[in-house]
Scaffold this motif. Structure first.
Motif, PDB file in Angstrom:
ATOM      1  N   ASP A 112      -2.774  -8.251   3.446  1.00 15.07           N
ATOM      2  CA  ASP A 112      -1.422  -8.619   4.276  1.00 15.07           C
ATOM      3  C   ASP A 112      -0.350  -7.799   3.710  1.00 15.07           C
ATOM      4  OD1 ASP A 112      -0.212 -10.115   6.077  1.00 15.07           O
ATOM      5  OD2 ASP A 112       0.135 -11.892   4.573  1.00 15.07           O
ATOM      6  N   ALA A 113      -0.288  -6.575   3.695  1.00 12.26           N
ATOM      7  CA  ALA A 113       0.731  -5.622   2.969  1.00 12.26           C
ATOM      8  C   ALA A 113       1.076  -4.648   3.770  1.00 12.26           C
ATOM      9  CB  ALA A 113       0.002  -5.105   1.685  1.00 12.26           C
ATOM     10  N   PRO A 114       2.272  -4.203   3.610  1.00 11.70           N
ATOM     11  CA  PRO A 114       2.694  -3.162   4.429  1.00 11.70           C
ATOM     12  C   PRO A 114       2.196  -1.820   3.844  1.00 11.70           C
ATOM     13  CG  PRO A 114       4.509  -3.720   2.852  1.00 11.70           C
ATOM     14  CD  PRO A 114       3.433  -4.838   2.775  1.00 11.70           C
ATOM     15  N   ILE A 115       2.232  -0.716   4.675  1.00 13.09           N
ATOM     16  CA  ILE A 115       2.185   0.680   4.158  1.00 13.09           C
ATOM     17  C   ILE A 115       3.435   1.368   3.872  1.00 13.09           C
ATOM     18  CG2 ILE A 115       0.915   2.981   4.469  1.00 13.09           C
ATOM     19  CD1 ILE A 115      -1.204   1.458   6.190  1.00 13.09           C
ATOM     20  N   ILE A 147       0.771  -1.084  -0.022  1.00  9.12           N
ATOM     21  CA  ILE A 147       0.059   0.035  -0.117  1.00  9.12           C
ATOM     22  C   ILE A 147       0.837   1.329   0.186  1.00  9.12           C
ATOM     23  CG2 ILE A 147      -1.973   0.961   1.211  1.00  9.12           C
ATOM     24  CD1 ILE A 147      -2.634  -1.622   0.317  1.00  9.12           C
ATOM     25  N   LEU A 148       0.680   1.939  -0.801  1.00 10.74           N
ATOM     26  CA  LEU A 148       1.537   3.260  -1.091  1.00 10.74           C
ATOM     27  C   LEU A 148       0.702   4.463  -0.707  1.00 10.74           C
ATOM     28  CD1 LEU A 148       4.663   3.525  -1.756  1.00 10.74           C
ATOM     29  CD2 LEU A 148       3.870   4.144  -4.091  1.00 10.74           C
ATOM     30  N   SER A 149       1.296   5.419   0.016  1.00  8.19           N
ATOM     31  CA  SER A 149       0.599   6.596   0.276  1.00  8.19           C
ATOM     32  C   SER A 149       1.690   7.713   0.539  1.00  8.19           C
ATOM     33  CB  SER A 149       0.142   6.412   2.120  1.00  8.19           C
ATOM     34  OG  SER A 149      -0.481   7.621   2.583  1.00  8.19           O
ATOM     35  N   ALA A 182      -7.604   6.082   5.976  1.00 10.40           N
ATOM     36  CA  ALA A 182      -8.123   4.709   5.856  1.00 10.40           C
ATOM     37  C   ALA A 182      -7.595   3.426   5.428  1.00 10.40           C
ATOM     38  CB  ALA A 182      -9.484   5.085   4.889  1.00 10.40           C
ATOM     39  N   GLY A 183      -6.148   3.552   5.147  1.00  9.31           N
ATOM     40  CA  GLY A 183      -5.615   2.494   4.630  1.00  9.31           C
ATOM     41  C   GLY A 183      -5.083   1.268   5.411  1.00  9.31           C
ATOM     42  N   GLY A 184      -5.247   1.445   6.996  1.00 12.34           N
ATOM     43  CA  GLY A 184      -4.828   0.253   7.656  1.00 12.34           C
ATOM     44  C   GLY A 184      -5.437  -0.813   7.476  1.00 12.34           C
ATOM     45  N   SER A 185      -6.842  -0.754   7.501  1.00 12.47           N
ATOM     46  CA  SER A 185      -7.818  -1.890   7.285  1.00 12.47           C
ATOM     47  C   SER A 185      -7.440  -2.787   5.660  1.00 12.47           C
ATOM     48  CB  SER A 185      -9.158  -1.729   7.502  1.00 12.47           C
ATOM     49  OG  SER A 185      -9.506  -1.156   8.849  1.00 12.47           O
ATOM     50  N   ALA A 207       0.977  -2.455  -6.455  1.00 11.89           N
ATOM     51  CA  ALA A 207       0.969  -1.516  -5.533  1.00 11.89           C
ATOM     52  C   ALA A 207      -0.228  -0.807  -5.517  1.00 11.89           C
ATOM     53  CB  ALA A 207       1.962  -0.257  -5.692  1.00 11.89           C
ATOM     54  N   ILE A 208      -0.914  -0.833  -4.428  1.00  7.06           N
ATOM     55  CA  ILE A 208      -2.112   0.031  -4.194  1.00  7.06           C
ATOM     56  C   ILE A 208      -1.859   1.574  -3.933  1.00  7.06           C
ATOM     57  CG2 ILE A 208      -4.441   0.112  -3.221  1.00  7.06           C
ATOM     58  CD1 ILE A 208      -4.351  -3.034  -2.987  1.00  7.06           C
TER      59      ILE A 208
END
Length: 807
Positions: free
Chosen positions: A76-79, A55-57, A67-70, A103-104
């Protein structure tokens, strides 16, 4: 009013409580980097060895990322963090390390541009973007990626602390975090809420108004006077079952955001602090809730060592009094903070059963695990060695409170494992088929049932462990102790009666089969003791599980141990039906099985003893005075031996022992079988009749039966019969010849002078001899005739009669 009270209490804590705590050492575990990008990477490394998705922020603004934590937990991915137009070296290298394929990106091109997308594509990573026209829409779009939850978290969309405090809980439970204005629910949020049944509102009325609250489905508000008290309330309301925690600054979003997934994976809470001060609400909640560890996220500039020190002092669990509660069917993670540290955990067992501990081995670290009962008695311990795989340890426990203690195992060629984290699982199976410690004595024996597989293990203790079991028989019968072998372990098994008298003993050697140990037992309680057998070329079998089963057959046709004396002899019904017994091994003496035959009148007892193909026994007979009246060595074979005893009214005893001789082996636990019949008659010999004064009175013209028994002593059996000759005349001795047996007889007068003698050789005809006698008393002595090419005719029967004719 509540706000005022809380403020006063907080001042009290700051003034007094902090000063009363003696500081402990703190560990050097800290997840941090030189920048927020590198801290996010270190958090990713702590949680993931690889991941197909990241997850990319944006690293510089919080709204799209809240909202990305959930979603990260679901995938099963890191931020990870990105600049607007560049991934950055640290983030790119982490994506490559993870071998990510996708990557999201959270947010529109305005926060993470297409340049970043191209950079990702260049390293072989596909991209999915989740971004709406504003932060509220983006949060709703993220929520739509989750698995249709019925609960949603509602947070204020213009600031981050409350959302970040609740993010680990939301992620762990798969709840979306939706954003609202203070006085309005945005359209996209309102539309998503149509499928939500419950909402949890984080934050007070100053950021989320009662108006918004009234429009939410079944809302519950969690709030405090500031971000730190709200954080504390979230822990109190939602995360009291969390085991560990992470520390993050409450004034910057990046570390807590990227750490939310790590916290969720470890069922951990997020503690928001000031950089150099522990807020009073967090101090308060740590007085109420203990965590196994508190790991800071970010460098010392954002979370100072002094804050970490205060939290460490509050959560110490280095004694039974400060033990951290744990429960079954959960995974726990922590670490030792110093070389002298020990971590204590307490487990409340509500029903007897088996505790199963498992822990992944570490290639560089070792630990000791000790288990204590509520009285501080160590029940067992195990060393978790370095290596691969999983270390397991089982312990049977009864109802009560138990304590687990972890400490460093630093030995030869080893080193301290300080700051090396350990993770363990505790499972508990509420069964009554596993031993329950403490069961080191008869009075503490674990109660078991027959026909049920039982498990146990000898645990490492200060002293050698002993496991006792108790079982009850409501009726006499045979109990077969089926003890399964282990390929690497050996045990000693001892069986006792209700008074603690030893019944039998056996060494269970290593192997792949099972030992079958038979016991004929009476009603009542009986006990089994299992101990370690550590001998020559052997090793300690502690913590190896053993299994056994008691197969029970109700019957009065088995010996009833303990029957090692005449007084405890098992009574035999002389009805021709089989009885079974077993010669057990003993630690200090040989087993003796006594049986009693009760003769209401004089007669003949015939014992049919079945021979075994590989076992030998000695069989002894005694009269009611304990005098031996017969002995037979029952050698191995396939047929039966008939042992006949003519006896007067009273009790005849039979004793069976093991016959271990030249080229023989101990026949312990080899069952033997016999049956007995009784024939009432006055015309059998009546043992003991080995002397003239013990003679069996003889009636003329009447057939008699007898047998020549052998004895353990040197003298052979002689059967005396008394003849009262009423007048001068002739007696005729008639005796049936036996096919293989030879007998001899001697006739004595009243003065015991020999009158005559003779032999009756084997054959098929009848032997007959006339002898002229004067009136008087005579004694006829019958004995075995053992000569050349003959053998000892022990227990061979004879039939004869003496006729008289007066002249």
């Amino acid at each position: 009013m509540r706000k005022a009270i809380y403020t006063i209490f907080a001042i009290f804590l700051l003034s007094f409580s902090f000063k009363s705590i003696a500081s402990a050492e703190i560990s050097d575990i800290r997840v941090s980097g030189e920048s927020r990008f590198e801290t996010a990477v270190e958090i990713s490394k702590a949680a993931f060895t690889e991941s197909e998705t990241v997850i990319l922020s944006t690293a510089y603004n919080f709204p799209d990322a809240l909202a990305g934590g959930s979603l990260a937990y679901k995938e099963d991915a890191p931020i990870l963090l990105s600049a607007k137009d560049s991934l950055g070296k640290a983030t790119k290298e982490e994506i490559l390390r993870l071998q990510a394929k996708k990557a999201i990106i959270l947010g529109s091109e305005g926060v993470v541009s297409e340049k970043v997308v191209k950079e990702l594509n260049y390293i072989g990573v596909s991209v999915e973007r989740i971004g709406g026209k504003d932060r509220f829409t983006t949060a709703t779009m993220v929520a739509q990626k989750l698995d249709n939850p019925n609960t949603a978290i509602i947070a204020y969309g213009r600031n981050f602390p409350d959302a970040l405090a609740v993010a680990p809980y939301a992620a762990k439970n798969g709840f979306p975090i939706l954003l609202v204005e203070k006085d309005e629910i945005p359209k996209s949020t309102k539309e998503y809420l149509k499928n939500i049944e419950n909402t949890i509102v984080v934050g007070g009325t100053s950021i989320i108004s009662p108006k918004v609250m009234s429009e939410l489905p079944d809302p519950e508000r969690i709030y405090g006077v500031d971000r730190f008290q709200t954080n504390a309330k979230i822990i109190e309301k939602l995360q009291m079952d969390s085991f560990s925690s992470y520390i993050s600054t409450g004034y910057n979003f990046a570390d807590a955001l990227t750490g939310s997934v790590l916290a969720a994976k470890n069922n951990a809470a997020m503690l928001l602090v000031k950089s150099n001060e522990l807020p009073a609400p967090i101090h308060y909640v740590l007085n109420e809730k203990k965590f196994s560890e508190a790991i800071p996220l970010g460098g010392r500039a954002v979370v100072t060592d002094s804050v970490v020190q205060e939290i460490t002092d509050l959560i110490l669990n280095n004694s039974m009094e400060t033990a951290l509660p744990i429960s079954a069917d959960n995974t726990y993670t922590s670490h030792l903070i110093s070389s002298k540290d020990a971590d204590y955990y307490k487990l409340n067992v509500e029903k007897p059963g088996k505790m199963s501990f498992s822990m992944a081995r570490n290639k560089t670290s070792d630990w000791y695990l000790h288990v204590y009962n509520s009285e501080g008695e160590r029940l067992g311990y195990t060393e978790i060695d370095t290596g691969d795989g999983v270390h397991t340890f089982n312990l049977g426990l009864s109802k009560g409170m138990y304590y687990l203690k972890f400490e460093d195992s630093t030995g030869y060629n080893d080193y301290s494992n300080i700051s090396e984290r350990y993770t363990f699982d505790i499972d508990f199976d509420s069964v009554n088929t596993f031993e329950q410690e403490v069961n080191d004595s008869l009075s503490q024996a674990t109660v078991i049932k027959t026909d049920t597989l039982v498990e146990g293990q000898l645990n490492l203790k200060s002293n050698s462990d002993i496991d006792y079991y108790k079982f009850n028989l409501s009726s006499p019968g045979k109990v077969e102790l089926e003890f399964n072998q282990n390929k690497t372990s050996d045990w000693f098994v001892t069986v006792y009666d209700t008074k603690g008298n030893e019944i039998g003993y056996k060494e269970i050697e290593s192997g792949s089969g099972a030992y079958h140990l038979d016991f004929g037992l009476n009603t009542g309680d009986h006990y089994i003791k299992v101990t370690d057998d550590t001998g020559y070329d052997d090793y300690d079998d502690s913590n190896d599980t053993y299994t056994f089963k008691l197969n029970y057959e109700k019957s009065d046709r088995f010996e009833k141990e303990i029957n090692g004396t005449m007084e405890t002899a098992s009574t035999v019904k002389m009805d021709g039906n089989d009885y079974t017994g077993t010669i057990q091994g003993h630690t200090s003496k040989s087993d003796n099985d006594y049986y009693e035959f009760v003769l209401p009148e004089a007669g003949n007892v015939n014992v049919d003893f079945s021979r075994s193909g590989n076992a030998d026994w000695n069989v002894y007979f005694y009269n009611s005075d304990g005098i031996e009246v017969g002995f037979y060595e029952l050698e191995s074979g396939t047929d039966s031996r008939y042992l006949m005893m003519g006896m007067p009214a009273g009790t005849l005893y039979m004793r069976v022992t093991d016959d271990t001789g030249y080229d023989d082996t101990e026949d312990y636990y080899e069952p033997y079988t016999f049956s007995a019949t009784y024939e009432k008659s006055a015309f059998f010999e009546k043992e003991i009749n080995n002397k003239h004064y013990q003679s069996t009175p003889l009636v003329f013209n009447q057939e008699y039966k007898g047998a020549i028994q052998s004895y353990t002593h040197s003298s052979a059996d002689v059967d005396y019969y008394k003849l009262d000759v009423p007048a001068n005349g002739t007696i005729t001795i008639k005796m049936n010849r036996e096919e293989y047996d030879d007998f001899k007889y001697t006739l004595y007068n009243e003065d015991l002078s020999r009158v005559t003698y003779g032999s009756v050789e084997s054959g098929f005809s009848q032997y007959s001899r006339e002898i002229v006698l004067e009136k008087g008393t005579y004694y006829l002595a019958l004995a075995d005739e053992t000569g050349y090419d003959d053998y000892y005719d022990s227990f061979e029967t004879y039939t004869f009669q003496v006729d008289f004719a007066q002249y």
